[in-house]
Design a protein around this motif. Structure first.
Motif, PDB file in Angstrom:
ATOM      1  N   VAL A 260      -3.630  -7.800  -2.142  1.00 24.61           N
ATOM      2  CA  VAL A 260      -3.039  -6.494  -2.491  1.00 24.61           C
ATOM      3  C   VAL A 260      -3.638  -6.115  -3.855  1.00 24.61           C
TER       4      VAL A 260
ATOM      5  N   ASP B  28       2.211   1.748  -3.545  1.00 32.39           N
ATOM      6  CA  ASP B  28       1.025   2.139  -4.480  1.00 32.39           C
ATOM      7  C   ASP B  28       1.020   3.640  -4.168  1.00 32.39           C
ATOM      8  N   GLU B  29       1.040   4.137  -3.066  1.00 36.98           N
ATOM      9  CA  GLU B  29       0.882   5.671  -2.778  1.00 36.98           C
ATOM     10  C   GLU B  29       2.006   6.297  -3.252  1.00 36.98           C
TER      11      GLU B  29
ATOM     12  N   ARG C  51       1.069  -1.335   0.054  1.00 43.90           N
ATOM     13  CA  ARG C  51       0.286   0.005  -0.117  1.00 43.90           C
ATOM     14  C   ARG C  51       0.861   1.407  -0.011  1.00 43.90           C
TER      15      ARG C  51
END
Length: 632
Positions: A211, A189-190, A186
């Motif tokens: 995910v 991804d950010e 995560r």
């Protein structure tokens, strides 16, 4: 060939020879490695540009020296032991032959996903075997690895990816750290929302989470394994080709990418590993550092593997499931050489002796300390309770920029003294400089620590900005490398590091520029200005003390503001950089030209306000009394 120094007399002779004939000395060490083509010239250098080249035009691949050359004689020897976070989960062992296969498979996965020689690959992973495979796989195919500690925020990660213009990111679904599981993918991804150069992401399944997988960009490691074989020829590299970039904080807000190259770094890490720890063929060696830091690069992976050692990779933390975990692992695997940070030692001291006394620790032969100078109380505790007064403690001083250990005693060979890094290693030429730039030749004097001659593992540049490298390390004193540290020699010539002399705070052995933290704090809408200093901390060595000035729009409460500031710093940099104390002030002590007097703030943070010097020349002298009254 065994080029370990065996006695203090031999150290003195070797050191003298290494200073008088440095090129011959290092060439003699370099002869012990596998080169595809021998160098034309040992060294080409000046510290003005700066330009440093070792083993000029030599051709090699560092992984052939870490893996391939050991296969004939050490193919079935243990290369890597992985101990997971949860002691109930099974550990994994890899022989040199098995590690070679895993690295080749990972290298083929990288090639399958478009990675070529010279491409930059960012690795953001927990301490799992695939992290080690990834680093070595990059080196195998000539890609430049940039490992980012998997505790950094998405913003800090994006800064590093963009600076390196990375093409591929290697990561995992999540990670285990003590009792917690943390979503790693995560964060990636950010970060990638602002990273246009990244084309592919390879994801290792560590915690079994579902995910978000972006079609066309993200692939699973275990699925990619089905399409590759276990053989990958090593790319031929020039001695001065880039091996890796490792980002470190400077005194400005932007992290700088320290560049290390293939040949010199290889020779340097192997030589220092063997000599400092006096490694022997049957030893089990454990460095507790994360591979996200330089210690993990040099003394968990490259140094031990170059030396044909068995190295231990630990996923967990020293306090889980209890404060005896380090000692349990040492007994479990019969660890002989243990290398950790003063921060870890101090936190385990605070947990009491019961946890240590529950284990025998009789396999230990050598103890090491890294990351910051070890205070005498921690040194004695380590020596007495962990080493049972029979294991030498090597207190190693070095930096991300130096690539390898520079000052240290050699275990059971050279004298040790609590609180002292002792002697320079052969090939290292330290010098003490006073404020005027003159050399201090007498002992029992304090000064700035510089190096007057290059060594093979040293920084070559800062990635994409050579001028920043020159300004940071070579501009303060003519023809010298400036370490940024103060130091002192005792009557017998043993060196002691006093600490940073620039605006850098050393938290648990990890450096953060004050500007970097201030930039994050100043993003809070209530804050118009801030100043950050380090102060002594019982466990972390240095804690972070922030002085913040609020604007007209008052926050809900001081507690609310402090919580907001911590949240911002954690978001921008990571938990490791969060301030320990945040004092709200109406102004900061400044000179008439507007320079913040951090010296005064440091004294306030340290609680030493009786000797602040002359404050009458400040722009607003009464502000100092106000800050002292409100000190936390």
């Amino acid at each position: 060939m065994d080029y370990r120094i065996k006695s203090f007399e031999e150290y003195q002779e070797t050191y003298q020879r290494s200073v008088e004939q440095p090129e011959e000395f290092w060439a003699g060490i370099a002869e012990n490695f596998t080169w595809r083509k021998k160098w034309d010239q040992v060294l080409d250098w000046n510290f003005e540009e700066p330009k440093v080249k070792w083993f000029v035009n030599g051709k090699l691949n560092i992984t052939e020296n870490c893996l391939d050359r050991h296969l004939a004689t050490r193919g079935n020897k243990l290369a890597l032991i992985w101990e997971p976070n949860d002691p109930k989960e099974r550990f994994i062992r890899f022989t040199y032959r098995e590690l070679h296969e895993k690295v080749c498979q990972m290298a083929n996965i990288l090639k399958r996903n478009g990675v070529k020689k010279g491409d930059r690959v960012c690795i953001y992973m927990p301490m799992i075997p695939e992290l080690a495979f990834s680093v070595l796989a990059c080196a195998r195919i000539g890609a430049v690895h940039s490992v980012i500690f998997a505790g950094f925020s998405h913003t800090a990660m994006a800064d590093r990816i963009n600076d390196a213009e990375a093409k591929v990111v290697l990561t995992s679904d999540g990670l285990n750290r003590g009792p917690k599981q943390i979503p790693v993918k995560r964060v990636v991804d950010e970060a990638l929302e602002t990273c246009p150069t990244v084309e592919k992401v390879v994801v290792v399944d560590r915690v079994g989470w579902a995910v978000n997988m972006v079609e066309g960009r993200d692939v699973w490691y275990h699925e990619e394994l089905q399409h590759v074989d276990k053989n990958c020829p090593a790319e031929e590299m020039d001695s001065e080709d880039l091996l890796f970039i490792l980002y470190t904080s400077g005194s400005t807000g932007k992290p700088k990418g320290v560049v290390h190259t293939c040949g010199g770094y290889m020779v340097n890490t192997d030589y220092t590993f063997r000599n400092v720890f006096q490694y022997e063929e049957s030893d089990i060696y454990w460095c507790t550092a994360d591979i996200g830091w330089v210690t993990g690069h040099s003394y968990l992976l490259y140094g031990p593997l170059l030396s044909g050692a068995t190295t231990l990779l630990f996923e967990g933390v020293p306090s889980f499931p209890d404060a005896g975990r380090f000692w349990q692992v040492i007994d479990k695997f019969g660890v002989n050489i243990f290398y950790t940070a003063p921060t870890a030692i101090r936190s385990l001291m605070a947990s009491g002796l019961d946890h240590v006394l529950s284990y025998s620790l009789d396999s230990l032969k050598v103890l090491g300390s890294v990351g910051e100078p070890i205070n005498e109380e921690a040194w004695h505790w380590y020596h007495i309770h962990v080493g049972k007064e029979r294991c030498p403690v090597v207190d190693t001083w070095w930096q991300t920029e130096t690539g390898g250990i520079m000052l240290s005693s050699l275990a059971n060979v050279t004298p040790t003294k609590p609180g002292h890094a002792a002697f320079p290693l052969p090939g290292v030429q330290p010098i003490l400089i006073d404020q005027a730039g003159e050399e201090i030749t007498e002992n029992e004097q304090e000064g700035y620590l510089c190096m007057k001659f290059p060594w093979p593992g040293m920084i070559r540049t800062t990635y994409g900005d050579h001028e920043r490298c020159r300004q940071s390390y070579f501009s303060a004193y003519k023809n010298l490398y400036f370490t940024g540290d103060g130091a002192k020699r005792d009557a017998n010539g043993l060196w002691r590091i006093i600490g940073r002399v620039d605006d850098v705070i050393n938290v648990s052995g990890h450096r953060f520029g004050t500007a970097e933290i201030e930039n994050a704090i100043n993003q809070n809408k209530h804050i118009v200005e801030s100043a950050v200093v380090g102060y002594p901390h019982d466990v972390k060595g240095q804690g972070i003390y922030a002085f913040v000035v609020c604007g007209d729009e008052a926050p809900q409460s001081p507690e609310h503001l402090r919580a907001e500031v911590i949240e911002t710093v954690v978001d921008q940099i990571g938990k490791i950089a969060k301030p320990d104390k945040i004092q709200i002030v109406s102004g900061l002590p400044k000179t008439r030209s507007g320079k913040i007097m951090r010296r005064i703030l440091r004294k306030v943070a340290e609680g030493e306000t009786s000797n602040l010097g002359d404050t009458s020349t400040l722009l607003d002298p009464p502000i100092v009394d106000e800050i002292i009254k409100g000190a936390l």
